[in-house]
Design an enzyme around this catalytic site. Sequence first.
Site, PDB file in Angstrom:
ATOM      1  CE  LYS A 162      -4.247   0.062   2.407  1.00 21.58           C
ATOM      2  NZ  LYS A 162      -5.592   0.432   3.152  1.00 21.58           N
TER       3      LYS A 162
HETATM    4  O1  G3P Z   1      -7.999   1.260   4.986  1.00 24.38           O
HETATM    5  C1  G3P Z   1      -8.582   2.024   4.202  1.00 24.38           C
HETATM    6  C2  G3P Z   1      -9.943   2.400   4.685  1.00 24.38           C
HETATM    7  O2  G3P Z   1     -10.439   1.551   4.792  1.00 24.38           O
HETATM    8  C3  G3P Z   1      -9.849   3.189   5.668  1.00 24.38           C
HETATM    9  O3  G3P Z   1     -11.133   3.696   6.369  1.00 24.38           O
HETATM   10  O4  G3P Z   1     -12.732   3.878   8.299  1.00 24.38           O
HETATM   11  O5  G3P Z   1     -10.570   4.588   8.876  1.00 24.38           O
HETATM   12  O6  G3P Z   1     -12.130   5.951   6.906  1.00 24.38           O
HETATM   13  P1  G3P Z   1     -11.393   4.388   7.308  1.00 24.38           P
END
Ligand code: G3P
Length: 215
Positions: free
Chosen positions: A83
């Site tokens: 990533k």
């Molecule tokens: O892993 C990346 C993404 O899914 C993070 O989500 O919930 O932190 O906005 P969030």
Amino acid sequence: MKIFIDTANIDKIREVNTWGILDGVTTNPSLVARENTDFKTLVSEICKIVDGPISAEVMSTQAADMVAEARKLAKIHKNVVIKVPMTEEGLKATKTLASEGIPVNMTLIFSAAQAILACKAGARYISPFVGRFDDIGEEGMNLIAEIMDILDAYEFDAEVIVASVRHPIHVTQAARMGAHIATIPYEVLKKMLHHPLTDIGIKRFQDDWAKMSKE
Ligand code: G3P
């Protein structure tokens, strides 16, 4: 549509993997930090559980350092996907890693323009975040619609990972738009599984069956 789980928690990954629906795992630095354990050991453990792409994020900010970090992570297991954040340095690192055959998931994508750049740099996956738009009162799924239109019009190889998923409707909308993958938190996967009418239906069948057995 492929389903990934968005967590670094081994117990949750292990549990959902038994459902027979899991195609991969995404982690991010915040999720890993919650587990309070050695990052490489954690990634290796996840790779032993799930036979699919496992995203692990680099923390460096300069392209050369990102590449060095990524090469080490890629050695953990053949399924590791690196990533890389959507920055100028991230694009350079993505280009280099892609040329070495190391798959990259370009993350923190918040515009279709960024998605185009990620695809051009050779990202194998791109991760637009939908929930964080919803959090600020904007329609996150519009971004997915825009990106899918662009991918349909050109021969980019990248697969779209719908990320920052907050609820099951995000997943069904993503599927209707033809997004390749949704990476879903454990709690949202549980919500997708359950429906009160299913529970009521099971109880009614069991009660009727029990009555018959007594008769
Ligand atoms: O892993 C990346 C993404 O899914 C993070 O989500 O919930 O932190 O906005 P969030």
